[in-house]
Write a protein that holds these residues in place. Structure first.
Motif, mmCIF file in Angstrom:
data_model
loop_
_atom_site.group_PDB
_atom_site.id
_atom_site.type_symbol
_atom_site.label_atom_id
_atom_site.label_comp_id
_atom_site.label_asym_id
_atom_site.label_seq_id
_atom_site.Cartn_x
_atom_site.Cartn_y
_atom_site.Cartn_z
ATOM 1 N N ALA A 83 6.167 -37.475 47.172
ATOM 2 C CA ALA A 83 6.609 -37.082 48.510
ATOM 3 C C ALA A 83 6.783 -38.301 49.394
ATOM 4 O O ALA A 83 6.039 -39.281 49.275
ATOM 5 C CB ALA A 83 5.593 -36.128 49.131
ATOM 6 N N ILE A 84 7.766 -38.282 50.269
ATOM 7 C CA ILE A 84 7.999 -39.397 51.198
ATOM 8 C C ILE A 84 7.507 -39.031 52.598
ATOM 9 O O ILE A 84 7.974 -39.595 53.585
ATOM 10 C CB ILE A 84 9.487 -39.807 51.232
ATOM 11 N N MET A 85 6.562 -38.106 52.661
ATOM 12 C CA MET A 85 5.900 -37.742 53.909
ATOM 13 C C MET A 85 4.406 -37.652 53.645
ATOM 14 O O MET A 85 3.993 -37.078 52.637
ATOM 15 C CB MET A 85 6.381 -36.388 54.437
ATOM 16 N N VAL A 86 3.605 -38.220 54.530
ATOM 17 C CA VAL A 86 2.153 -38.050 54.465
ATOM 18 C C VAL A 86 1.737 -37.415 55.777
ATOM 19 O O VAL A 86 1.859 -38.028 56.832
ATOM 20 C CB VAL A 86 1.424 -39.387 54.258
ATOM 21 N N ARG A 87 1.258 -36.167 55.703
ATOM 22 C CA ARG A 87 0.917 -35.436 56.913
ATOM 23 C C ARG A 87 -0.606 -35.324 57.069
ATOM 24 O O ARG A 87 -1.347 -35.301 56.091
ATOM 25 C CB ARG A 87 1.509 -34.018 56.877
ATOM 26 N N PHE A 88 -1.044 -35.268 58.320
ATOM 27 C CA PHE A 88 -2.452 -35.084 58.662
ATOM 28 C C PHE A 88 -2.547 -33.874 59.598
ATOM 29 O O PHE A 88 -2.699 -34.026 60.803
ATOM 30 C CB PHE A 88 -3.007 -36.328 59.356
ATOM 31 N N PRO A 89 -2.423 -32.664 59.048
ATOM 32 C CA PRO A 89 -2.310 -31.489 59.907
ATOM 33 C C PRO A 89 -3.625 -30.978 60.479
ATOM 34 O O PRO A 89 -3.632 -30.024 61.234
ATOM 35 C CB PRO A 89 -1.709 -30.441 58.955
ATOM 36 N N GLY A 90 -4.751 -31.583 60.137
ATOM 37 C CA GLY A 90 -6.039 -31.104 60.626
ATOM 38 C C GLY A 90 -6.269 -31.448 62.084
ATOM 39 O O GLY A 90 -5.395 -31.955 62.794
ATOM 40 N N THR A 91 -7.471 -31.178 62.563
ATOM 41 C CA THR A 91 -7.830 -31.524 63.929
ATOM 42 C C THR A 91 -7.959 -33.039 64.065
ATOM 43 O O THR A 91 -7.943 -33.773 63.077
ATOM 44 C CB THR A 91 -9.152 -30.855 64.316
ATOM 45 N N PHE A 92 -8.122 -33.513 65.298
ATOM 46 C CA PHE A 92 -8.120 -34.952 65.553
ATOM 47 C C PHE A 92 -9.193 -35.686 64.755
ATOM 48 O O PHE A 92 -8.938 -36.733 64.174
ATOM 49 C CB PHE A 92 -8.319 -35.217 67.050
ATOM 50 N N PHE A 93 -10.396 -35.146 64.737
ATOM 51 C CA PHE A 93 -11.494 -35.793 64.020
ATOM 52 C C PHE A 93 -11.610 -35.312 62.575
ATOM 53 O O PHE A 93 -12.621 -35.540 61.928
ATOM 54 C CB PHE A 93 -12.816 -35.549 64.757
ATOM 55 N N PHE A 111 0.024 -48.042 54.573
ATOM 56 C CA PHE A 111 -0.331 -47.090 53.526
ATOM 57 C C PHE A 111 0.519 -45.825 53.549
ATOM 58 O O PHE A 111 0.912 -45.318 52.496
ATOM 59 C CB PHE A 111 -1.806 -46.688 53.646
ATOM 60 N N TYR A 112 0.817 -45.314 54.740
ATOM 61 C CA TYR A 112 1.378 -43.974 54.836
ATOM 62 C C TYR A 112 2.843 -43.911 55.242
ATOM 63 O O TYR A 112 3.437 -42.829 55.180
ATOM 64 C CB TYR A 112 0.550 -43.150 55.835
ATOM 65 N N ILE A 113 3.436 -45.037 55.667
ATOM 66 C CA ILE A 113 4.834 -44.996 56.109
ATOM 67 C C ILE A 113 5.730 -45.952 55.323
ATOM 68 O O ILE A 113 6.810 -45.567 54.870
ATOM 69 C CB ILE A 113 4.945 -45.310 57.621
ATOM 70 N N LEU A 114 5.299 -47.198 55.141
ATOM 71 C CA LEU A 114 6.168 -48.204 54.514
ATOM 72 C C LEU A 114 6.636 -47.816 53.111
ATOM 73 O O LEU A 114 7.823 -48.015 52.788
ATOM 74 C CB LEU A 114 5.467 -49.557 54.486
ATOM 75 N N PRO A 115 5.768 -47.291 52.228
ATOM 76 C CA PRO A 115 6.280 -46.884 50.912
ATOM 77 C C PRO A 115 7.373 -45.826 51.008
ATOM 78 O O PRO A 115 8.322 -45.830 50.211
ATOM 79 C CB PRO A 115 5.029 -46.335 50.204
ATOM 80 N N ASN A 116 7.269 -44.944 51.989
ATOM 81 C CA ASN A 116 8.281 -43.899 52.166
ATOM 82 C C ASN A 116 9.619 -44.503 52.580
ATOM 83 O O ASN A 116 10.678 -44.103 52.097
ATOM 84 C CB ASN A 116 7.822 -42.894 53.220
ATOM 85 N N VAL A 117 9.551 -45.474 53.497
ATOM 86 C CA VAL A 117 10.768 -46.146 53.952
ATOM 87 C C VAL A 117 11.421 -46.912 52.805
ATOM 88 O O VAL A 117 12.639 -46.885 52.633
ATOM 89 C CB VAL A 117 10.446 -47.090 55.125
ATOM 90 N N LEU A 118 10.602 -47.604 52.012
ATOM 91 C CA LEU A 118 11.138 -48.347 50.866
ATOM 92 C C LEU A 118 11.853 -47.414 49.898
ATOM 93 O O LEU A 118 12.917 -47.755 49.360
ATOM 94 C CB LEU A 118 10.004 -49.084 50.149
ATOM 95 N N MET A 119 11.293 -46.232 49.696
ATOM 96 C CA MET A 119 11.927 -45.263 48.800
ATOM 97 C C MET A 119 13.265 -44.811 49.357
ATOM 98 O O MET A 119 14.255 -44.684 48.608
ATOM 99 C CB MET A 119 10.997 -44.059 48.609
#
Length: 354
Positions: A308-318, A252-260
């Motif tokens: 965007a070709i980056m999907v970030r999760f900048p929040g805390t672990f949970f 979901f979060y990496i392969l589409p970016n690589v394809l682009m």
């Protein structure tokens, strides 16, 4: 097409750049996700010792922080404001208390505006700092247990993995794929390829497929390494893990970016007869994708950007919620990449020598 694809994969497997890049990326990803492997239930008498303040905006559970309830957060904030007015603004105790009493019936934003009228402009910053506080053993264990009741440990860890793996994979793919079309765009090879019986569709699909499969292999290595680390850590701490969490996060979060990235290389290489102009363009694309913005409330953070070709999760672990509408954006990325590949085929076909 398959012969071209296999040839590209074999060529890349022989390049030292590939293996050095994998090693560097694994090290960089590990540096960023290793703290999350230390999350565990605290035993009787165990405490987490650090020099961080009691309240911390970016606190996380592995550092001993837990989210502050809204009511308690307001109390801690008001107490902090009182301290600042007395110690920094040199206001007497009665005057500081008077300001706090005036804020009691106000919401946070209104109260911050009121504080600005009193000469203090850091009200909202101080309020954000109360988001997490150092928890007791019972609070930390309860928080972890509550978060793992409906989600596996690997569900959260895989998203943090996707965050940093996607970031470093974007830069690595930009460097690695710069040589994908390099040999073919040289004058003699370029003219010779256009006289071959292979169709434009098969040629472009083979090149793009080869580059994409190489990235798939790299991501498979990343997944196996970090799933293994996650499994070992979770097994020791009694947490549940699932390989599917890693695979879904990667898809979901990496392969589409690589394809682009691969599709952009195909278009630029064929259009300019050189892949080099794509390098600075893709680095700028990565910077654009990784930039923060402000939400409707004016709060700065990472909320994602169109295509965007980056999907970030900048929040805390949970608290690893993806940016709004991220799946729609990833779907558009795939669609845009396919359109770019078809455009590359048409350009290659028009320049064919019969």
């Amino acid at each position: 097409m398959w012969l071209i694809l296999k040839r590209e994969v074999k060529n890349y497997m022989k390049k030292p750049l590939l293996w050095c890049g994998i090693a560097v990326c694994v090290f960089m990803i590990f540096q960023n996700v290793s703290p999350y492997l230390n999350i565990h239930y605290l035993a009787e008498g165990e405490t987490i010792v650090n020099d961080y303040p009691d309240m911390y905006q970016n606190g996380d559970v592995m550092d001993g922080y837990v989210p502050t309830e809204k009511g308690l957060s307001r109390e801690m904030w008001e107490e902090r404001i009182r301290e600042i007015f007395i110690s920094e603004l040199e206001m007497d105790i009665a005057g500081a208390q008077s300001v706090i009493d005036e804020m009691k019936e106000m919401d946070v934003m209104t109260a911050c505006a009121h504080l600005e009228e009193q000469g203090f402009y850091g009200g909202y910053y101080e309020y954000e700092n109360t988001a997490f506080h150092k928890g007791t053993r019972e609070e930390i264990n309860s928080y972890i247990k509550n978060k793992l009741e409906h989600k596996t440990f690997s569900y959260y860890f895989s998203r943090k993995f996707a965050d940093f793996a996607g970031l470093f994979m974007g830069f690595f793919a930009t460097v690695l794929l710069s040589v994908l079309f390099m040999q073919d765009m040289r004058r003699n090879n370029y003219e010779l390829l256009h006289t071959k019986p292979v169709s434009a569709g098969k040629y472009v699909a083979g090149k793009v497929g080869g580059g994409f499969v190489v990235c798939l292999i790299i991501l498979a290595v990343f997944n196996l390494i970090f799933f293994g680390l996650c499994y070992a850590s979770a097994k020791n701490n009694g947490f549940e893990v699932c390989l599917t969490d890693f695979l879904l996060a990667t898809c979901f979060y990496i392969l589409p970016n690589v394809l682009m990235i691969v599709s952009v290389y195909s278009l630029i290489s064929i259009l300019f007869k050189s892949p080099l102009p794509a390098v600075p363009l893709l680095f700028l694309y990565i910077v654009y994708s990784n930039m923060g913005s402000r939400n409707a409330k004016g709060i700065y953070g990472y909320y994602g950007r169109p295509l965007a070709i980056m999907v970030r999760f900048p929040g805390t672990f949970f608290d690893t919620a993806p940016p709004p509408m991220v799946l729609m954006n990833q779907s558009f990325l795939v669609l845009a990449a396919i359109c770019i590949i078809f455009l590359s085929i048409q350009i290659w076909k028009r320049r064919r020598v019969y």
